[in-house]
Design a protein around this motif. Structure first.
Motif, PDB file in Angstrom:
ATOM      1  N   SER A 129      -8.554  -6.161  -0.213  1.00 47.70           N
ATOM      2  CA  SER A 129      -7.207  -5.814  -0.625  1.00 47.70           C
ATOM      3  C   SER A 129      -6.525  -4.965   0.402  1.00 47.70           C
ATOM      4  CB  SER A 129      -7.076  -5.030  -1.728  1.00 47.70           C
ATOM      5  OG  SER A 129      -7.774  -5.894  -2.924  1.00 47.70           O
ATOM      6  N   LEU A 130      -5.176  -5.376   0.767  1.00 47.54           N
ATOM      7  CA  LEU A 130      -4.462  -4.648   1.691  1.00 47.54           C
ATOM      8  C   LEU A 130      -3.570  -3.922   0.683  1.00 47.54           C
ATOM      9  CD1 LEU A 130      -3.501  -7.327   4.424  1.00 47.54           C
ATOM     10  CD2 LEU A 130      -5.233  -5.425   4.862  1.00 47.54           C
ATOM     11  N   ILE A 131      -3.486  -2.505   1.060  1.00 45.03           N
ATOM     12  CA  ILE A 131      -2.717  -1.650   0.091  1.00 45.03           C
ATOM     13  C   ILE A 131      -1.732  -0.780   0.937  1.00 45.03           C
ATOM     14  CG2 ILE A 131      -4.422  -1.742  -1.858  1.00 45.03           C
ATOM     15  CD1 ILE A 131      -5.629   0.904  -0.761  1.00 45.03           C
ATOM     16  N   GLU A 132      -0.995   0.259   0.508  1.00 40.55           N
ATOM     17  CA  GLU A 132      -0.019   0.979   1.228  1.00 40.55           C
ATOM     18  C   GLU A 132      -0.708   2.341   1.749  1.00 40.55           C
ATOM     19  OE1 GLU A 132       4.600   2.918   0.358  1.00 40.55           O
ATOM     20  OE2 GLU A 132       3.095   2.546  -1.054  1.00 40.55           O
ATOM     21  N   GLU A 133      -0.373   2.452   2.857  1.00 41.19           N
ATOM     22  CA  GLU A 133      -1.189   3.542   3.629  1.00 41.19           C
ATOM     23  C   GLU A 133      -0.890   4.861   2.826  1.00 41.19           C
ATOM     24  OE1 GLU A 133      -0.857   5.634   7.978  1.00 41.19           O
ATOM     25  OE2 GLU A 133       0.974   4.749   7.294  1.00 41.19           O
ATOM     26  N   GLY A 134      -1.949   5.646   2.521  1.00 37.72           N
ATOM     27  CA  GLY A 134      -2.066   6.814   1.756  1.00 37.72           C
ATOM     28  C   GLY A 134      -1.986   6.594   0.152  1.00 37.72           C
ATOM     29  N   ASP A 135      -2.090   5.328   0.053  1.00 35.47           N
ATOM     30  CA  ASP A 135      -2.536   5.081  -1.541  1.00 35.47           C
ATOM     31  C   ASP A 135      -4.284   5.317  -1.823  1.00 35.47           C
ATOM     32  OD1 ASP A 135      -2.912   4.078  -4.206  1.00 35.47           O
ATOM     33  OD2 ASP A 135      -2.139   1.864  -3.677  1.00 35.47           O
ATOM     34  N   THR A 136      -4.385   6.086  -2.592  1.00 32.27           N
ATOM     35  CA  THR A 136      -6.001   6.448  -2.837  1.00 32.27           C
ATOM     36  C   THR A 136      -6.372   5.909  -4.309  1.00 32.27           C
ATOM     37  OG1 THR A 136      -5.626   8.740  -3.551  1.00 32.27           O
ATOM     38  CG2 THR A 136      -6.030   8.192  -1.156  1.00 32.27           C
ATOM     39  N   TYR A 137      -5.516   5.224  -4.940  1.00 28.43           N
ATOM     40  CA  TYR A 137      -5.729   4.678  -6.324  1.00 28.43           C
ATOM     41  C   TYR A 137      -6.522   3.494  -6.147  1.00 28.43           C
ATOM     42  CZ  TYR A 137      -5.563   4.327 -11.511  1.00 28.43           C
ATOM     43  OH  TYR A 137      -5.621   4.297 -12.753  1.00 28.43           O
ATOM     44  N   CYS A 138      -7.924   3.562  -5.829  1.00 30.74           N
ATOM     45  CA  CYS A 138      -8.721   2.324  -5.603  1.00 30.74           C
ATOM     46  C   CYS A 138      -9.665   2.161  -6.846  1.00 30.74           C
ATOM     47  CB  CYS A 138      -9.254   2.377  -4.350  1.00 30.74           C
ATOM     48  SG  CYS A 138      -8.361   2.575  -2.928  1.00 30.74           S
ATOM     49  N   LEU A 139      -9.359   0.953  -7.598  1.00 28.49           N
ATOM     50  CA  LEU A 139     -10.517   0.773  -8.632  1.00 28.49           C
ATOM     51  C   LEU A 139     -11.736   0.317  -8.045  1.00 28.49           C
ATOM     52  CD1 LEU A 139      -7.835  -1.451 -10.858  1.00 28.49           C
ATOM     53  CD2 LEU A 139      -8.848   0.989 -11.564  1.00 28.49           C
ATOM     54  N   TYR A 140     -11.938   0.020  -7.078  1.00 25.01           N
ATOM     55  CA  TYR A 140     -13.062  -0.639  -6.564  1.00 25.01           C
ATOM     56  C   TYR A 140     -13.624   0.114  -5.332  1.00 25.01           C
ATOM     57  CZ  TYR A 140     -11.443  -4.061  -9.857  1.00 25.01           C
ATOM     58  OH  TYR A 140     -10.696  -4.295 -11.052  1.00 25.01           O
ATOM     59  N   PRO A 141     -14.795   0.014  -4.813  1.00 21.06           N
ATOM     60  CA  PRO A 141     -15.274   0.564  -3.550  1.00 21.06           C
ATOM     61  C   PRO A 141     -14.335   0.463  -2.460  1.00 21.06           C
ATOM     62  CG  PRO A 141     -17.120  -0.650  -4.306  1.00 21.06           C
ATOM     63  CD  PRO A 141     -15.842  -1.355  -5.187  1.00 21.06           C
ATOM     64  N   VAL A 142     -14.092   1.654  -1.959  1.00 18.95           N
ATOM     65  CA  VAL A 142     -13.140   1.956  -0.600  1.00 18.95           C
ATOM     66  C   VAL A 142     -13.357   0.813   0.419  1.00 18.95           C
ATOM     67  CG1 VAL A 142     -12.479   4.089  -1.207  1.00 18.95           C
ATOM     68  CG2 VAL A 142     -14.383   3.962   0.249  1.00 18.95           C
ATOM     69  N   GLU A 143     -14.566   0.350   0.632  1.00 14.52           N
ATOM     70  CA  GLU A 143     -14.936  -0.729   1.682  1.00 14.52           C
ATOM     71  C   GLU A 143     -14.166  -1.986   1.450  1.00 14.52           C
ATOM     72  OE1 GLU A 143     -18.269   2.224   1.359  1.00 14.52           O
ATOM     73  OE2 GLU A 143     -17.275   0.925  -0.252  1.00 14.52           O
ATOM     74  N   GLU A 144     -13.575  -2.164   0.457  1.00 12.60           N
ATOM     75  CA  GLU A 144     -12.869  -3.376  -0.151  1.00 12.60           C
ATOM     76  C   GLU A 144     -11.249  -3.385   0.446  1.00 12.60           C
ATOM     77  OE1 GLU A 144     -13.416  -4.720  -3.884  1.00 12.60           O
ATOM     78  OE2 GLU A 144     -15.631  -4.697  -3.773  1.00 12.60           O
ATOM     79  N   TYR A 145     -11.068  -2.128   0.866  1.00 16.40           N
ATOM     80  CA  TYR A 145      -9.410  -1.790   0.970  1.00 16.40           C
ATOM     81  C   TYR A 145      -9.330  -1.319   2.601  1.00 16.40           C
ATOM     82  CZ  TYR A 145      -9.293  -1.352  -4.274  1.00 16.40           C
ATOM     83  OH  TYR A 145      -9.292  -1.656  -5.286  1.00 16.40           O
ATOM     84  N   ARG A 146      -7.935  -1.676   2.724  1.00 13.47           N
ATOM     85  CA  ARG A 146      -7.604  -1.323   4.207  1.00 13.47           C
ATOM     86  C   ARG A 146      -6.159  -1.035   3.870  1.00 13.47           C
ATOM     87  NH1 ARG A 146     -11.927  -1.591   4.987  1.00 13.47           N
ATOM     88  NH2 ARG A 146     -13.194  -2.136   6.915  1.00 13.47           N
ATOM     89  N   TRP A 147      -5.655   0.194   4.535  1.00 12.91           N
ATOM     90  CA  TRP A 147      -4.035   0.634   4.476  1.00 12.91           C
ATOM     91  C   TRP A 147      -3.263   0.027   5.606  1.00 12.91           C
ATOM     92  CZ3 TRP A 147      -5.803   6.229   4.654  1.00 12.91           C
ATOM     93  CH2 TRP A 147      -6.114   7.087   3.323  1.00 12.91           C
ATOM     94  N   LEU A 148      -2.350  -0.623   5.058  1.00 16.31           N
ATOM     95  CA  LEU A 148      -1.173  -1.213   5.595  1.00 16.31           C
ATOM     96  C   LEU A 148      -0.139  -0.083   5.979  1.00 16.31           C
ATOM     97  CD1 LEU A 148      -0.030  -4.426   4.275  1.00 16.31           C
ATOM     98  CD2 LEU A 148      -1.108  -4.096   6.472  1.00 16.31           C
ATOM     99  N   LYS A 149       0.556   0.102   7.066  1.00 14.36           N
ATOM    100  CA  LYS A 149       1.458   1.186   7.353  1.00 14.36           C
ATOM    101  C   LYS A 149       2.759   0.934   6.295  1.00 14.36           C
ATOM    102  CE  LYS A 149       0.685   1.800  12.293  1.00 14.36           C
ATOM    103  NZ  LYS A 149       1.364   1.818  13.634  1.00 14.36           N
ATOM    104  N   LYS A 150       3.231   2.269   5.775  1.00 16.62           N
ATOM    105  CA  LYS A 150       4.348   2.211   4.919  1.00 16.62           C
ATOM    106  C   LYS A 150       5.424   1.221   5.243  1.00 16.62           C
ATOM    107  CE  LYS A 150       3.346   6.858   3.077  1.00 16.62           C
ATOM    108  NZ  LYS A 150       3.227   6.538   1.778  1.00 16.62           N
ATOM    109  N   GLU A 151       5.847   1.066   6.487  1.00 15.40           N
ATOM    110  CA  GLU A 151       7.023   0.253   6.682  1.00 15.40           C
ATOM    111  C   GLU A 151       6.781  -1.205   6.689  1.00 15.40           C
ATOM    112  OE1 GLU A 151       5.518   1.940  10.878  1.00 15.40           O
ATOM    113  OE2 GLU A 151       5.450   2.344   8.748  1.00 15.40           O
ATOM    114  N   TYR A 152       5.299  -1.760   6.559  1.00 16.69           N
ATOM    115  CA  TYR A 152       5.021  -2.884   6.324  1.00 16.69           C
ATOM    116  C   TYR A 152       4.577  -3.339   4.988  1.00 16.69           C
ATOM    117  CZ  TYR A 152       4.655  -2.680  11.716  1.00 16.69           C
ATOM    118  OH  TYR A 152       4.868  -2.341  12.859  1.00 16.69           O
ATOM    119  N   PHE A 153       4.737  -2.287   4.214  1.00 17.53           N
ATOM    120  CA  PHE A 153       4.298  -2.580   2.758  1.00 17.53           C
ATOM    121  C   PHE A 153       5.279  -2.919   1.705  1.00 17.53           C
ATOM    122  CE2 PHE A 153       3.128  -1.591  -1.519  1.00 17.53           C
ATOM    123  CZ  PHE A 153       1.907  -2.176  -1.789  1.00 17.53           C
ATOM    124  N   GLN A 154       5.078  -4.009   0.805  1.00 17.83           N
ATOM    125  CA  GLN A 154       6.172  -4.239  -0.011  1.00 17.83           C
ATOM    126  C   GLN A 154       5.364  -4.663  -1.463  1.00 17.83           C
ATOM    127  OE1 GLN A 154       9.502  -6.629   0.758  1.00 17.83           O
ATOM    128  NE2 GLN A 154       9.583  -7.573  -1.024  1.00 17.83           N
TER     129      GLN A 154
END
Length: 204
Positions: A129-154
């Motif tokens: 999953s690609l999530i918003e930069e700074g978002d730490t509400y991850c339901l699953y292992p953090v290895e499954e996530y990457r942060w997108l810069k805030k200006e690119y997130f919608q």
């Protein structure tokens, strides 16, 4: 009314087993065998469920037979189109594989969405999953996530799975699914490019 031959042919075309179809329809496998053999006339509600099962497999019933529905575009509307979309993901990926989520916020996921996720995970389906930069509400292992810069997130979720790409539109009131192998592969490469250039969350 569908004929026994049509129902039998649809299952053969789909490659699904009797047990799989019966489970999705909500009847016993022996009941489905009797329907396919013409020994039992199914209720209207059962026919509706049978049609729904095969629609998800891109198979349509004609007046005299069955055809593989080659529609490349599908729109899901209703009370909760995102749940309908997750159901399509589940059935498309029932043999396992990876599902890519872009522009998601786990914090907004109600329990019924989490249940749908867990149902897929039990099949061996994996997520990234690609999530918003700074978002730490991850339901699953953090290895499954990457942060997108805030200006690119919608917050307009896109899901890439199998040969399909789905996007929520109109304030999440509709889900649009495009079924095309080349398009799905292009979107998968874009996702991976973003993934490779993004940071992993430091905590959940």
């Amino acid at each position: 009314m569908l004929t026994a031959n049509q129902i039998r042919a649809a299952r053969a075309m789909s490659g699904l087993s009797t047990d799989e179809v019966a489970s999705r329809v909500g009847i016993a496998p022996n009941s489905l065998r009797n329907i396919e053999a013409g020994k039992v006339t199914p209720k209207d509600s059962t026919v509706k469920m049978i049609i729904d099962v095969y629609e998800k497999e891109d198979i349509a019933f004609t007046k005299s037979g069955v055809i593989e529905d080659d529609k490349t575009l599908k729109v899901i509307e209703g009370d909760d189109p995102y749940l309908g979309l997750l159901d399509d993901v589940f059935h498309t990926m029932r043999d396992g594989g990876e599902v890519l989520f872009a522009f998601v916020k786990n914090e907004l996921s109600p329990p019924i969405v989490i249940e749908s996720d867990l149902r897929m995970r039990k099949l061996g389906i994996t997520f990234r999953s690609l999530i918003e930069e700074g978002d730490t509400y991850c339901l699953y292992p953090v290895e499954e996530y990457r942060w997108l810069k805030k200006e690119y997130f919608q917050n307009n979720t896109q899901i890439i799975y199998g040969n399909k790409v789905a996007t929520m539109i109109e304030g999440n009131k509709k889900a649009v699914i495009i079924r095309n192998k080349d398009y799905a592969e292009t979107q998968r490469k874009i996702f991976n490019a973003l993934w490779d250039g993004s940071k992993q969350p430091t905590k959940s």
